[in-house]
Structures are given as C-alpha cells and as structure tokens.
Design a protein around this motif. Structure first.
Motif, PDB file in Angstrom:
ATOM      1  N   ARG A   1       0.813  -1.206   0.000  1.00 39.61           N
ATOM      2  CA  ARG A   1       0.000   0.000   0.000  1.00 39.61           C
ATOM      3  C   ARG A   1       0.850   1.260   0.000  1.00 39.61           C
ATOM      4  O   ARG A   1       0.826   2.053  -0.916  1.00 39.61           O
ATOM      5  CB  ARG A   1      -0.927  -0.004   1.222  1.00 39.61           C
ATOM      6  CG  ARG A   1      -1.933   1.110   1.189  1.00 39.61           C
ATOM      7  CD  ARG A   1      -2.175   1.670   2.592  1.00 39.61           C
ATOM      8  NE  ARG A   1      -3.026   2.825   2.546  1.00 39.61           N
ATOM      9  CZ  ARG A   1      -2.577   4.061   2.397  1.00 39.61           C
ATOM     10  NH1 ARG A   1      -1.295   4.289   2.235  1.00 39.61           N
ATOM     11  NH2 ARG A   1      -3.395   5.086   2.406  1.00 39.61           N
ATOM     12  N   THR A   2       1.637   1.450   1.041  1.00 38.35           N
ATOM     13  CA  THR A   2       2.344   2.706   1.224  1.00 38.35           C
ATOM     14  C   THR A   2       3.582   2.810   0.339  1.00 38.35           C
ATOM     15  O   THR A   2       3.843   3.862  -0.232  1.00 38.35           O
ATOM     16  CB  THR A   2       2.736   2.859   2.704  1.00 38.35           C
ATOM     17  OG1 THR A   2       1.558   2.703   3.485  1.00 38.35           O
ATOM     18  CG2 THR A   2       3.343   4.195   2.985  1.00 38.35           C
TER      19      THR A   2
ATOM     20  N   ALA B   1       4.115   1.456  -2.543  1.00 35.97           N
ATOM     21  CA  ALA B   1       3.665   1.725  -3.912  1.00 35.97           C
ATOM     22  C   ALA B   1       3.137   3.154  -4.039  1.00 35.97           C
ATOM     23  O   ALA B   1       3.377   3.822  -5.045  1.00 35.97           O
ATOM     24  CB  ALA B   1       2.591   0.730  -4.304  1.00 35.97           C
ATOM     25  N   ALA B   2       2.432   3.629  -3.024  1.00 36.80           N
ATOM     26  CA  ALA B   2       1.897   4.994  -3.073  1.00 36.80           C
ATOM     27  C   ALA B   2       3.023   6.022  -3.060  1.00 36.80           C
ATOM     28  O   ALA B   2       2.959   7.034  -3.770  1.00 36.80           O
ATOM     29  CB  ALA B   2       0.957   5.232  -1.896  1.00 36.80           C
ATOM     30  N   PHE B   3       4.058   5.772  -2.257  1.00 34.08           N
ATOM     31  CA  PHE B   3       5.201   6.687  -2.231  1.00 34.08           C
ATOM     32  C   PHE B   3       5.845   6.767  -3.612  1.00 34.08           C
ATOM     33  O   PHE B   3       6.113   7.848  -4.137  1.00 34.08           O
ATOM     34  CB  PHE B   3       6.248   6.225  -1.222  1.00 34.08           C
ATOM     35  CG  PHE B   3       5.884   6.467   0.218  1.00 34.08           C
ATOM     36  CD1 PHE B   3       4.782   7.212   0.579  1.00 34.08           C
ATOM     37  CD2 PHE B   3       6.667   5.934   1.212  1.00 34.08           C
ATOM     38  CE1 PHE B   3       4.461   7.424   1.912  1.00 34.08           C
ATOM     39  CE2 PHE B   3       6.360   6.143   2.546  1.00 34.08           C
ATOM     40  CZ  PHE B   3       5.260   6.888   2.901  1.00 34.08           C
TER      41      PHE B   3
ATOM     42  N   ALA C   1       4.528   5.937  -6.485  1.00 35.64           N
ATOM     43  CA  ALA C   1       3.590   6.492  -7.467  1.00 35.64           C
ATOM     44  C   ALA C   1       3.545   8.011  -7.380  1.00 35.64           C
ATOM     45  O   ALA C   1       3.545   8.700  -8.400  1.00 35.64           O
ATOM     46  CB  ALA C   1       2.201   5.915  -7.228  1.00 35.64           C
ATOM     47  N   GLN C   2       3.522   8.523  -6.176  1.00 38.96           N
ATOM     48  CA  GLN C   2       3.464   9.966  -6.014  1.00 38.96           C
ATOM     49  C   GLN C   2       4.725  10.629  -6.553  1.00 38.96           C
ATOM     50  O   GLN C   2       4.657  11.626  -7.271  1.00 38.96           O
ATOM     51  CB  GLN C   2       3.261  10.317  -4.542  1.00 38.96           C
ATOM     52  CG  GLN C   2       3.002  11.786  -4.323  1.00 38.96           C
ATOM     53  CD  GLN C   2       2.718  12.087  -2.860  1.00 38.96           C
ATOM     54  OE1 GLN C   2       3.124  11.353  -1.973  1.00 38.96           O
ATOM     55  NE2 GLN C   2       2.034  13.183  -2.618  1.00 38.96           N
TER      56      GLN C   2
ATOM     57  N   THR D   1       4.793  10.411 -10.403  1.00 41.92           N
ATOM     58  CA  THR D   1       3.916  11.413 -11.002  1.00 41.92           C
ATOM     59  C   THR D   1       4.540  12.798 -10.900  1.00 41.92           C
ATOM     60  O   THR D   1       4.476  13.590 -11.847  1.00 41.92           O
ATOM     61  CB  THR D   1       2.538  11.390 -10.317  1.00 41.92           C
ATOM     62  OG1 THR D   1       2.001  10.067 -10.427  1.00 41.92           O
ATOM     63  CG2 THR D   1       1.589  12.377 -10.940  1.00 41.92           C
TER      64      THR D   1
ATOM     65  N   ARG E   1       8.657  11.169   4.680  1.00 47.23           N
ATOM     66  CA  ARG E   1       7.913   9.923   4.470  1.00 47.23           C
ATOM     67  C   ARG E   1       8.590   8.744   5.152  1.00 47.23           C
ATOM     68  O   ARG E   1       7.919   7.883   5.731  1.00 47.23           O
ATOM     69  CB  ARG E   1       7.745   9.673   2.973  1.00 47.23           C
ATOM     70  CG  ARG E   1       6.755  10.626   2.324  1.00 47.23           C
ATOM     71  CD  ARG E   1       6.784  10.495   0.809  1.00 47.23           C
ATOM     72  NE  ARG E   1       5.738  11.268   0.178  1.00 47.23           N
ATOM     73  CZ  ARG E   1       5.812  12.555  -0.115  1.00 47.23           C
ATOM     74  NH1 ARG E   1       6.915  13.228   0.198  1.00 47.23           N
ATOM     75  NH2 ARG E   1       4.822  13.172  -0.694  1.00 47.23           N
TER      76      ARG E   1
ATOM     77  N   GLY F   1      10.389   2.213  -2.093  1.00 48.80           N
ATOM     78  CA  GLY F   1       9.415   2.965  -2.864  1.00 48.80           C
ATOM     79  C   GLY F   1       9.886   4.330  -3.303  1.00 48.80           C
ATOM     80  O   GLY F   1       9.439   4.850  -4.312  1.00 48.80           O
TER      81      GLY F   1
ATOM     82  N   ARG G   1       3.171   2.652 -14.009  1.00 48.36           N
ATOM     83  CA  ARG G   1       2.384   1.581 -13.389  1.00 48.36           C
ATOM     84  C   ARG G   1       3.187   0.293 -13.295  1.00 48.36           C
ATOM     85  O   ARG G   1       3.134  -0.410 -12.296  1.00 48.36           O
ATOM     86  CB  ARG G   1       1.098   1.354 -14.194  1.00 48.36           C
ATOM     87  CG  ARG G   1       0.032   2.360 -13.887  1.00 48.36           C
ATOM     88  CD  ARG G   1      -1.299   1.938 -14.510  1.00 48.36           C
ATOM     89  NE  ARG G   1      -1.996   3.150 -14.902  1.00 48.36           N
ATOM     90  CZ  ARG G   1      -2.180   3.573 -16.137  1.00 48.36           C
ATOM     91  NH1 ARG G   1      -1.730   2.860 -17.145  1.00 48.36           N
ATOM     92  NH2 ARG G   1      -2.804   4.678 -16.385  1.00 48.36           N
TER      93      ARG G   1
ATOM     94  N   TRP H   1       5.729   0.665 -10.491  1.00 48.82           N
ATOM     95  CA  TRP H   1       5.112   0.592  -9.166  1.00 48.82           C
ATOM     96  C   TRP H   1       4.873  -0.854  -8.773  1.00 48.82           C
ATOM     97  O   TRP H   1       5.139  -1.253  -7.644  1.00 48.82           O
ATOM     98  CB  TRP H   1       3.810   1.380  -9.115  1.00 48.82           C
ATOM     99  CG  TRP H   1       3.947   2.825  -9.428  1.00 48.82           C
ATOM    100  CD1 TRP H   1       5.054   3.604  -9.251  1.00 48.82           C
ATOM    101  CD2 TRP H   1       2.960   3.668 -10.003  1.00 48.82           C
ATOM    102  NE1 TRP H   1       4.807   4.883  -9.687  1.00 48.82           N
ATOM    103  CE2 TRP H   1       3.529   4.953 -10.146  1.00 48.82           C
ATOM    104  CE3 TRP H   1       1.653   3.486 -10.417  1.00 48.82           C
ATOM    105  CZ2 TRP H   1       2.839   6.032 -10.673  1.00 48.82           C
ATOM    106  CZ3 TRP H   1       0.964   4.566 -10.933  1.00 48.82           C
ATOM    107  CH2 TRP H   1       1.554   5.821 -11.063  1.00 48.82           C
TER     108      TRP H   1
END
Length: 198
Positions: free
Chosen positions: A26-27, A29-31, A33-34, A37, A62, A131, A148, A151
């Motif tokens: 979860r985290t 991958a989110a790190f 991804a952010q 981007t 983070r 991440g 994607r 990630w």
C-alpha cells in the motif's frame, strides 16, 4: 499448549511481517507512485530549481513517518493476532479465555516483543526506501503506463526485501542473542566459543 505457539509466533514474527507486507503493497507503492507522477509533471525539477533538496523535502518526512508508525502497527497486529488466536481457541478447541490469556502471558517475553518492534522498524525503512529512493535516483522520463509497471515491480521488491531481511539478518541476530543469553545463564562462555567456531 496452542496459546504458547500462537502468542510467540505472532509476537516474534507475524506481528511485524504482516504490517510490513501490507505497507509494502500500500504505502511503498503509493510513495513511488506519487514521486513518479511528480517526476513526470516536472515538480521535482521545480523543487531543485527553487534550491530545495528533493531528498530532504520529499523522502525524509515519508521515511520518518513510516518508521514511527511501523512499531505501532506491529503492536496493534500483535494484539489482534493474540485476540484472534483466543477466539479460535475458544471456538474450535474449547480453551477458555482465562487459560489462553495465562498461557500466552507465560510464553511471551518482553524481549520477544522488542524483537518484533525492531523488525517492524527495519521493515519501515526498507519499504519506504524501496518505494522512494529508486524513483529519485533514476533520471528517466516515463509515461504513465511505464510508471504503473514500475510501481508493481517496486511492491514486489519491497515484499522480497522484507522477507529476505527476516530470514537472513534477524535469524542470525536471534541466534547470536540466544547464544549470549545461554552463556550468561550457564556462567560460562563455552556456548559463545562454540558459536564462534561455527
């Protein structure tokens, strides 16, 4: 008794590993991804142009947040694992809650709890850095489809790293600790000498 095995297994291993794997998925991958981007939209370049370090501004907060939260998640996971074991023991094995509670308290040591907390801190560092840092180090411009794929690969890397850390580093550290305790309890250092020969 089953309460001993469940309590020790949860506190020593699963209470730290399960939140580590969940946070990797979860985290971590989110790190990534952010930051990916932000890289595609050139926000990281803008930070560098303004004289701000992307590492200090984006990565360090983070990593610190995840390292501080992982021990709390580990303790929560320990509690939920023990309560789940008590529920299963009462429902399927006919072991009452007071007996389960007493047996679990007798089996769990404060050293075991601290060992799980230390593992969870290591997992927090691994998940956050897997991440984040690779995203900042690579200077490739990627489109959203490539991001994607990256990630998904980072999630797998973080989960693999947490498992490798558990199996290799913590197993060796636990072995050294157990040998030191044995040497201190027996009053001799024969156990340590035997370990150092191996």
């Amino acid at each position: 008794c089953g309460a001993d095995a469940a309590g020790v297994g949860v506190v020593h291993d699963m209470g730290a590993r399960v939140p580590g794997v969940i946070m990797a998925g979860r985290t971590g991958a989110a790190f990534g991804a952010q930051l990916g981007t932000m890289k595609v939209t050139q926000e990281i370049d803008a930070l560098t142009t303004m004289g701000l370090s992307p590492i200090e501004f984006l990565v360090v907060p983070r990593v610190v947040a995840l390292v501080l939260m992982m021990p709390l998640l580990c303790l929560y996971s320990d509690l939920m694992g023990i309560l789940g074991g008590a529920t299963v023991s009462a429902g399927m094995l006919g072991i009452s809650f007071p007996i389960y509670y007493r047996e679990t308290l007798n089996a769990i040591t404060i050293g075991g709890v601290w060992g799980g907390v230390i593992k969870s801190i290591a997992y927090g560092v691994i998940v956050a850095t897997a991440g984040l840092l690779r995203e900042l180090v690579s200077h490739l411009r990627q489109n959203r489809t490539q991001l994607r794929q990256e990630w998904a690969r980072r999630v797998s890397e973080a989960e693999l790293l947490t498992t490798m850390t558990e199996d290799e580093i913590f197993a060796e550290a636990t072995s050294v600790y157990d040998n030191c305790v044995e040497a201190l309890e027996t009053g001799t250092f024969e156990a340590l000498q035997a370990y150092s020969r191996n």
